[in-house]
Design a protein around this motif. Structure first.
Motif, PDB file in Angstrom:
ATOM      1  N   GLY A   1       0.791  -1.225   0.000  1.00  0.00           N
ATOM      2  CA  GLY A   1       0.000   0.000   0.000  1.00  0.00           C
ATOM      3  C   GLY A   1       0.821   1.271   0.000  1.00  0.00           C
ATOM      4  O   GLY A   1       0.314   2.343   0.321  1.00  0.00           O
ATOM      5  N   MET A   2       2.088   1.181  -0.370  1.00  0.00           N
ATOM      6  CA  MET A   2       2.974   2.341  -0.396  1.00  0.00           C
ATOM      7  C   MET A   2       3.233   2.775  -1.832  1.00  0.00           C
ATOM      8  O   MET A   2       3.048   2.003  -2.763  1.00  0.00           O
ATOM      9  CB  MET A   2       4.325   1.987   0.236  1.00  0.00           C
ATOM     10  N   ASP A   3       3.698   4.006  -1.963  1.00  0.00           N
ATOM     11  CA  ASP A   3       4.135   4.503  -3.265  1.00  0.00           C
ATOM     12  C   ASP A   3       5.470   3.867  -3.626  1.00  0.00           C
ATOM     13  O   ASP A   3       6.162   3.303  -2.770  1.00  0.00           O
ATOM     14  CB  ASP A   3       4.308   6.026  -3.222  1.00  0.00           C
ATOM     15  N   ALA A   4       5.850   3.999  -4.881  1.00  0.00           N
ATOM     16  CA  ALA A   4       7.161   3.547  -5.328  1.00  0.00           C
ATOM     17  C   ALA A   4       8.237   4.305  -4.564  1.00  0.00           C
ATOM     18  O   ALA A   4       8.055   5.465  -4.190  1.00  0.00           O
ATOM     19  CB  ALA A   4       7.312   3.785  -6.830  1.00  0.00           C
ATOM     20  N   ILE A   5       9.376   3.659  -4.335  1.00  0.00           N
ATOM     21  CA  ILE A   5      10.461   4.361  -3.672  1.00  0.00           C
ATOM     22  C   ILE A   5      11.086   5.337  -4.678  1.00  0.00           C
ATOM     23  O   ILE A   5      11.120   5.048  -5.872  1.00  0.00           O
ATOM     24  CB  ILE A   5      11.508   3.388  -3.088  1.00  0.00           C
ATOM     25  N   PRO A   6      11.524   6.500  -4.206  1.00  0.00           N
ATOM     26  CA  PRO A   6      12.020   7.510  -5.141  1.00  0.00           C
ATOM     27  C   PRO A   6      13.321   7.139  -5.855  1.00  0.00           C
ATOM     28  O   PRO A   6      13.549   7.573  -6.973  1.00  0.00           O
ATOM     29  CB  PRO A   6      12.196   8.751  -4.273  1.00  0.00           C
ATOM     30  N   SER A   7      14.178   6.359  -5.188  1.00  0.00           N
ATOM     31  CA  SER A   7      15.447   5.944  -5.798  1.00  0.00           C
ATOM     32  C   SER A   7      15.987   4.778  -4.981  1.00  0.00           C
ATOM     33  O   SER A   7      15.445   4.441  -3.926  1.00  0.00           O
ATOM     34  CB  SER A   7      16.451   7.094  -5.795  1.00  0.00           C
ATOM     35  N   ILE A   8      17.094   4.209  -5.439  1.00  0.00           N
ATOM     36  CA  ILE A   8      17.715   3.127  -4.671  1.00  0.00           C
ATOM     37  C   ILE A   8      18.752   3.653  -3.681  1.00  0.00           C
ATOM     38  O   ILE A   8      19.375   2.872  -2.963  1.00  0.00           O
ATOM     39  CB  ILE A   8      18.340   2.065  -5.598  1.00  0.00           C
ATOM     40  N   GLU A   9      18.912   4.960  -3.611  1.00  0.00           N
ATOM     41  CA  GLU A   9      19.849   5.544  -2.657  1.00  0.00           C
ATOM     42  C   GLU A   9      19.434   5.171  -1.234  1.00  0.00           C
ATOM     43  O   GLU A   9      18.286   5.326  -0.851  1.00  0.00           O
ATOM     44  CB  GLU A   9      19.876   7.070  -2.806  1.00  0.00           C
ATOM     45  N   GLY A  10      20.362   4.655  -0.461  1.00  0.00           N
ATOM     46  CA  GLY A  10      20.096   4.273   0.916  1.00  0.00           C
ATOM     47  C   GLY A  10      19.349   2.952   1.063  1.00  0.00           C
ATOM     48  O   GLY A  10      18.893   2.625   2.152  1.00  0.00           O
ATOM     49  N   VAL A  11      19.218   2.188  -0.018  1.00  0.00           N
ATOM     50  CA  VAL A  11      18.461   0.940   0.023  1.00  0.00           C
ATOM     51  C   VAL A  11      19.409  -0.253   0.096  1.00  0.00           C
ATOM     52  O   VAL A  11      20.366  -0.353  -0.670  1.00  0.00           O
ATOM     53  CB  VAL A  11      17.538   0.794  -1.208  1.00  0.00           C
ATOM     54  N   ARG A  12      19.141  -1.129   1.044  1.00  0.00           N
ATOM     55  CA  ARG A  12      19.833  -2.412   1.164  1.00  0.00           C
ATOM     56  C   ARG A  12      18.778  -3.487   0.939  1.00  0.00           C
ATOM     57  O   ARG A  12      17.622  -3.326   1.338  1.00  0.00           O
ATOM     58  CB  ARG A  12      20.458  -2.572   2.551  1.00  0.00           C
ATOM     59  N   VAL A  13      19.159  -4.567   0.293  1.00  0.00           N
ATOM     60  CA  VAL A  13      18.219  -5.638  -0.015  1.00  0.00           C
ATOM     61  C   VAL A  13      18.693  -6.957   0.579  1.00  0.00           C
ATOM     62  O   VAL A  13      19.896  -7.206   0.690  1.00  0.00           O
ATOM     63  CB  VAL A  13      17.999  -5.803  -1.540  1.00  0.00           C
ATOM     64  N   ALA A  14      17.721  -7.769   0.966  1.00  0.00           N
ATOM     65  CA  ALA A  14      17.983  -9.159   1.331  1.00  0.00           C
ATOM     66  C   ALA A  14      17.690  -9.973   0.086  1.00  0.00           C
ATOM     67  O   ALA A  14      16.657  -9.770  -0.563  1.00  0.00           O
ATOM     68  CB  ALA A  14      17.090  -9.591   2.482  1.00  0.00           C
ATOM     69  N   VAL A  15      18.611 -10.854  -0.273  1.00  0.00           N
ATOM     70  CA  VAL A  15      18.449 -11.670  -1.484  1.00  0.00           C
ATOM     71  C   VAL A  15      18.642 -13.146  -1.141  1.00  0.00           C
ATOM     72  O   VAL A  15      19.426 -13.498  -0.255  1.00  0.00           O
ATOM     73  CB  VAL A  15      19.434 -11.258  -2.601  1.00  0.00           C
ATOM     74  N   ASN A  16      17.908 -14.001  -1.863  1.00  0.00           N
ATOM     75  CA  ASN A  16      18.060 -15.438  -1.673  1.00  0.00           C
ATOM     76  C   ASN A  16      19.289 -15.934  -2.429  1.00  0.00           C
ATOM     77  O   ASN A  16      20.026 -15.148  -3.026  1.00  0.00           O
ATOM     78  CB  ASN A  16      16.781 -16.181  -2.077  1.00  0.00           C
ATOM     79  N   GLU A  17      19.491 -17.232  -2.447  1.00  0.00           N
ATOM     80  CA  GLU A  17      20.694 -17.786  -3.081  1.00  0.00           C
ATOM     81  C   GLU A  17      20.746 -17.550  -4.583  1.00  0.00           C
ATOM     82  O   GLU A  17      21.812 -17.621  -5.195  1.00  0.00           O
ATOM     83  CB  GLU A  17      20.822 -19.278  -2.780  1.00  0.00           C
ATOM     84  N   ASP A  18      19.585 -17.234  -5.192  1.00  0.00           N
ATOM     85  CA  ASP A  18      19.541 -16.916  -6.625  1.00  0.00           C
ATOM     86  C   ASP A  18      19.642 -15.420  -6.888  1.00  0.00           C
ATOM     87  O   ASP A  18      19.405 -14.965  -8.008  1.00  0.00           O
ATOM     88  CB  ASP A  18      18.249 -17.463  -7.247  1.00  0.00           C
ATOM     89  N   ASP A  19      19.980 -14.643  -5.859  1.00  0.00           N
ATOM     90  CA  ASP A  19      20.092 -13.185  -5.926  1.00  0.00           C
ATOM     91  C   ASP A  19      18.756 -12.507  -6.231  1.00  0.00           C
ATOM     92  O   ASP A  19      18.712 -11.427  -6.794  1.00  0.00           O
ATOM     93  CB  ASP A  19      21.164 -12.745  -6.931  1.00  0.00           C
ATOM     94  N   GLU A  20      17.657 -13.146  -5.831  1.00  0.00           N
ATOM     95  CA  GLU A  20      16.330 -12.551  -5.971  1.00  0.00           C
ATOM     96  C   GLU A  20      16.001 -11.806  -4.680  1.00  0.00           C
ATOM     97  O   GLU A  20      16.205 -12.335  -3.579  1.00  0.00           O
ATOM     98  CB  GLU A  20      15.277 -13.633  -6.214  1.00  0.00           C
ATOM     99  N   VAL A  21      15.495 -10.592  -4.818  1.00  0.00           N
ATOM    100  CA  VAL A  21      15.174  -9.770  -3.658  1.00  0.00           C
ATOM    101  C   VAL A  21      14.011 -10.382  -2.881  1.00  0.00           C
ATOM    102  O   VAL A  21      12.967 -10.701  -3.450  1.00  0.00           O
ATOM    103  CB  VAL A  21      14.823  -8.332  -4.100  1.00  0.00           C
ATOM    104  N   VAL A  22      14.208 -10.560  -1.565  1.00  0.00           N
ATOM    105  CA  VAL A  22      13.153 -11.089  -0.703  1.00  0.00           C
ATOM    106  C   VAL A  22      12.721 -10.054   0.344  1.00  0.00           C
ATOM    107  O   VAL A  22      11.760 -10.281   1.083  1.00  0.00           O
ATOM    108  CB  VAL A  22      13.579 -12.411  -0.036  1.00  0.00           C
ATOM    109  N   GLY A  23      13.411  -8.936   0.395  1.00  0.00           N
ATOM    110  CA  GLY A  23      13.058  -7.857   1.310  1.00  0.00           C
ATOM    111  C   GLY A  23      14.013  -6.695   1.119  1.00  0.00           C
ATOM    112  O   GLY A  23      15.066  -6.844   0.494  1.00  0.00           O
TER     113      GLY A  23
END
Length: 145
Positions: free
Chosen positions: A27-49
């Motif tokens: 229910g949120m808007d798109a994030i404005p940029s990837i600046e300051g964003v860290r991602v959790a990725v699975n073993e296939d490098d797919e974003v999970v959070g």
């Protein structure tokens, strides 16, 4: 950070569409940029959070937002993203909304006053028609001001 199920890395431009879809699903808007964003990725490098941390003019780090893909909730993704961000910044502030309060309470975040929140990051709270239902609560963990 690395664990058995996922690792954490900086977001890449090619992650942006996935980040926006996860935010939209919550229910949120798109994030404005990837600046300051860290991602959790699975073993296939797919974003999970992901977590987006915005630093105020005063140097205070604000979480805006942290999101875990629904099928990965309950596996420690959100906690790992928050813990890693806290270790990087020393203090985190945020506005808890709706059912997320229990998550932040479990992580040891404490309620604070609105005067400690950068209002340009949450100005939608003042004008939101669902404020009573949402129950926004400023919170913090880390150093004291």
């Amino acid at each position: 950070m690395v664990c058995d199920l996922f690792s954490i890395r900086d977001a890449r431009q090619e992650d942006k569409a996935v980040l926006d879809s996860y935010a939209n699903a919550e229910g949120m808007d798109a994030i404005p940029s990837i600046e300051g964003v860290r991602v959790a990725v699975n073993e296939d490098d797919e974003v999970v959070g992901f977590i987006r941390v915005v630093t105020s003019k005063e140097g205070v780090a604000f979480v805006n937002p942290v999101v875990t893909y629904r099928t990965w909730q309950g596996f420690g993704v959100g906690r790992a993203l928050m813990d890693e961000a806290l270790s990087r910044h020393g203090e985190l502030r945020l506005v808890s909304r709706g059912s997320s309060r229990a998550f932040y309470d479990a992580l040891g975040y404490e309620p604070i006053g609105w005067d400690l929140i950068e209002m340009s990051l949450v100005d939608d709270c003042d004008h939101c028609t669902m404020r009573d239902e949402c129950g926004p609560q400023p919170m913090r963990k880390g150093r004291r001001p």
